[in-house]
Design a protein around this motif. Structure first.
Motif, mmCIF file in Angstrom:
data_model
loop_
_atom_site.group_PDB
_atom_site.id
_atom_site.type_symbol
_atom_site.label_atom_id
_atom_site.label_comp_id
_atom_site.label_asym_id
_atom_site.label_seq_id
_atom_site.Cartn_x
_atom_site.Cartn_y
_atom_site.Cartn_z
ATOM 1 N N SER A 69 -43.170 5.219 52.066
ATOM 2 C CA SER A 69 -42.530 6.353 51.394
ATOM 3 C C SER A 69 -41.111 6.536 51.898
ATOM 4 O O SER A 69 -40.836 6.367 53.089
ATOM 5 C CB SER A 69 -43.336 7.636 51.632
ATOM 6 O OG SER A 69 -42.636 8.751 51.123
ATOM 7 N N ILE A 70 -40.212 6.892 50.985
ATOM 8 C CA ILE A 70 -38.840 7.181 51.360
ATOM 9 C C ILE A 70 -38.766 8.456 52.191
ATOM 10 O O ILE A 70 -37.839 8.670 52.964
ATOM 11 C CB ILE A 70 -37.954 7.299 50.097
ATOM 12 C CG1 ILE A 70 -36.470 7.180 50.453
ATOM 13 C CG2 ILE A 70 -38.235 8.576 49.342
ATOM 14 C CD1 ILE A 70 -36.025 5.787 50.755
ATOM 15 N N THR A 71 -39.773 9.335 52.027
ATOM 16 C CA THR A 71 -39.876 10.548 52.832
ATOM 17 C C THR A 71 -41.008 10.351 53.838
ATOM 18 O O THR A 71 -42.165 10.223 53.450
ATOM 19 C CB THR A 71 -40.165 11.779 51.950
ATOM 20 O OG1 THR A 71 -41.231 11.473 51.042
ATOM 21 C CG2 THR A 71 -38.938 12.145 51.136
ATOM 22 N N LEU A 108 -33.064 8.637 48.298
ATOM 23 C CA LEU A 108 -34.106 9.546 47.816
ATOM 24 C C LEU A 108 -33.954 9.765 46.315
ATOM 25 O O LEU A 108 -34.951 9.794 45.575
ATOM 26 C CB LEU A 108 -34.019 10.878 48.565
ATOM 27 C CG LEU A 108 -35.101 11.916 48.254
ATOM 28 C CD1 LEU A 108 -36.480 11.367 48.567
ATOM 29 C CD2 LEU A 108 -34.858 13.207 49.032
ATOM 30 N N SER A 137 -35.320 6.746 44.474
ATOM 31 C CA SER A 137 -36.781 6.692 44.483
ATOM 32 C C SER A 137 -37.367 7.644 43.443
ATOM 33 O O SER A 137 -38.361 7.332 42.781
ATOM 34 C CB SER A 137 -37.328 7.021 45.876
ATOM 35 O OG SER A 137 -37.204 8.409 46.178
ATOM 36 N N LEU A 138 -36.737 8.813 43.264
ATOM 37 C CA LEU A 138 -37.211 9.761 42.254
ATOM 38 C C LEU A 138 -36.973 9.197 40.850
ATOM 39 O O LEU A 138 -37.841 9.310 39.972
ATOM 40 C CB LEU A 138 -36.504 11.103 42.412
ATOM 41 C CG LEU A 138 -37.082 12.260 41.579
ATOM 42 C CD1 LEU A 138 -38.425 12.705 42.140
ATOM 43 C CD2 LEU A 138 -36.119 13.451 41.548
ATOM 44 N N THR A 188 -37.075 17.387 54.128
ATOM 45 C CA THR A 188 -37.293 16.181 54.921
ATOM 46 C C THR A 188 -36.353 16.139 56.112
ATOM 47 O O THR A 188 -36.743 15.754 57.228
ATOM 48 C CB THR A 188 -37.097 14.931 54.049
ATOM 49 O OG1 THR A 188 -37.971 14.994 52.921
ATOM 50 C CG2 THR A 188 -37.401 13.668 54.842
ATOM 51 N N ASN A 196 -42.275 7.830 44.522
ATOM 52 C CA ASN A 196 -42.183 8.865 45.551
ATOM 53 C C ASN A 196 -43.507 9.625 45.579
ATOM 54 O O ASN A 196 -44.326 9.482 44.672
ATOM 55 C CB ASN A 196 -41.021 9.820 45.237
ATOM 56 C CG ASN A 196 -41.131 10.442 43.864
ATOM 57 O OD1 ASN A 196 -41.060 9.754 42.850
ATOM 58 N ND2 ASN A 196 -41.314 11.753 43.823
#
Length: 345
Positions: free
Chosen positions: A46-48, A204, A207-208, A188, A213
Motif C-alpha cells: 500500500s502507498i499508505t 498518493l 495511486s488514487l 498518513t 489504494n
C-alpha cells in the motif's frame, strides 16, 4: 430528564466500556480456511503504510487486516433488523457521521451538556465491525444492545450476504475524491511522523487515480452503494459530505428519520436538532477532551491519536494542494467511471 420524543431511553453498557474491557483479550482466532484463501489472492504494497499490505478481493484492494475481519464476519456476524451501519470510503466524513448517528440515537439517554461525546471519541461509540472481528473480539459487537450503531469501510459486494439480505439500515456517506485524497495525505503524514517518512503527495494521487489504494477503486466503492440505494432506498441512504456541510440541520432530520428515531415536533420547537448539530460540529468535536488525547486501536501496530482525525473538516481544501491539471485529470477519471449511473461528482 425530559423525554423529547418517542425515542426509547437507552440504558445499556456504553460501547467504549465494552471495548475497554475487551482490549488485549483475544477470544477467536482466524481460521486456517481464511489463511488458505488469503494466500491465493494478489498482493500489493500500500502507498499508505497503515493499509499495508493490500489484497485484491472481488475487484477491490482491501487491507489484509480488514479482509480477515470481513471473512470472519461472513461466517459469524448476525445482523439484527434494528442495526444501523455507517459505511464510507476512508476519509470521507466517517468520524463526523459516527458522532451524528450516536448522538441522534442517544439523545434521550443523556442530557446533551453531559453527553459522552464531550469526553469520548466517536470511534469509541460506534465501532468498526471488521476491525473487531479481525482482532478476534466480535463479542464487542454482540454485547451492544439494540439498536446497534456500527461502521465499516467495506465495499457493498464484500459485506456479508446476511447484511444485504437483512432489514438493517445502511448510512453511506461519500465525499469529493479530491478532498478525500488531501485528507488521507495529511492523516498518513501524522501517523508516520512527517512528510519525509511517507510517499509523496503525487504518488498518493497516482495511486488514487489508478484505483490501487486501500478499499479502492473509490469509484466502484461509491457506485456499489449508490446502485443499491436506488434499488432499495428504504435500506440505504446515500449522503454527500458537502451537502451535509451546507445544510446540517436538514440532513440531521433526514438521518434521524431514516434510522428510525425521527425528531418530534416538541424536539424541533425546543431546538434539539440544532443542539445535536452543534454537539457534533467539527470544532466542538475537535476541541473536546475526548479527542485531544487517547489512542485509537483501529489499525494493528499503529498508534493513531484521536487528534489525528480532526484537521479542517472543510470542502474544497483540495484547491490548496492539487494543480488545475491534477484536479481535472482526477475529475475526468471519476466522471468516466460513473458515467451512465445517474451519479454526479
Amino acid at each position: 430528564m425530559t423525554n423529547y420524543g418517542s425515542v426509547p431511553r437507552l440504558d445499556f453498557p456504553f460501547p467504549y466500556k465494552i471495548i475497554e474491557e475487551a482490549n488485549n483479550h483475544l477470544i477467536e482466532r482466524p481460521s486456517e480456511e481464511h489463511d488458505a484463501l488469503l494466500a491465493t489472492l494478489p498482493l500489493q504494497p500500500s502507498i499508505t503504510p497503515h493499509f499495508n499490505p493490500m489484497l485484491l478481493y472481488k475487484g477491490f484492494w482491501i487491507p489484509k487486516f480488514m479482509l480477515q475481519g470481513a471473512l470472519a464476519m461472513e461466517q459469524r456476524f448476525k445482523p439484527r433488523p434494528t442495526d444501523i451501519i455507517l459505511v464510507s470510503f476512508p476519509k470521507s466524513g466517517t468520524t463526523w457521521l459516527k458522532a451524528m448517528i450516536f448522538a441522534t440515537l442517544t439523545r434521550t439517554s443523556y442530557p446533551l451538556d453531559q453527553h459522552p461525546l464531550h469526553t469520548h471519541n466517536p470511534h469509541q461509540c460506534v465501532p468498526f465491525i471488521e476491525r473487531e472481528f479481525a482482532t478476534g473480539r466480535s463479542q464487542i459487537i454482540e454485547a451492544i444492545p439494540s439498536p446497534r450503531a456500527m461502521s465499516s469501510h467495506l465495499p457493498f459486494s464484500i459485506l456479508p450476504k446476511t447484511i444485504a439480505d437483512s432489514d438493517c439500515r445502511i448510512v453511506y456517506v461519500w465525499r469529493d475524491p479530491k478532498d478525500v485524497l488531501v485528507s488521507l495525505w495529511h492523516f498518513t503524514e501524522k501517523i508516520m511522523g512527517g512528510a519525509d517518512k511517507i510517499p509523496t503527495f503525487e504518488q498518493l494521487y497516482d495511486s488514487l487515480c489508478q484505483g490501487v489504494n486501500g478499499f479502492g477503486p473509490i469509484w466502484n466503492h461509491v457506485l456499489g452503494y449508490w446502485e443499491e440505494s436506488k434499488r432499495r432506498p428504504e435500506k440505504i441512504i446515500f449522503l454527500k459530505y458537502e451537502n451535509i456541510l451546507q445544510e446540517p440541520v436538514k440532513h440531521a432530520k433526514q438521518l434521524a428519520h431514516f434510522i428510525g428515531c425521527p425528531y418530534s415536533e416538541a424536539e424541533e420547537s425546543q431546538g434539539v436538532v440544532e443542539q445535536i448539530v452543534e454537539l457534533c460540529s467539527f470544532q466542538k468535536l475537535k476541541n473536546s477532551d475526548g479527542n485531544k488525547s487517547g489512542i485509537s486501536f483501529a489499525v494493528p501496530d499503529q498508534d493513531i491519536s484521536y487528534s489525528y482525525l480532526f484537521r479542517k473538516g472543510e470542502a474544497g481544501d483540495w484547491k490548496n494542494h492539487l494543480t488545475r491539471e491534477m484536479a481535472e485529470r482526477l475529475d475526468t477519471i471519476i466522471e468516466e467511471k460513473i458515467k451512465g449511473f445517474g451519479l454526479k461528482i
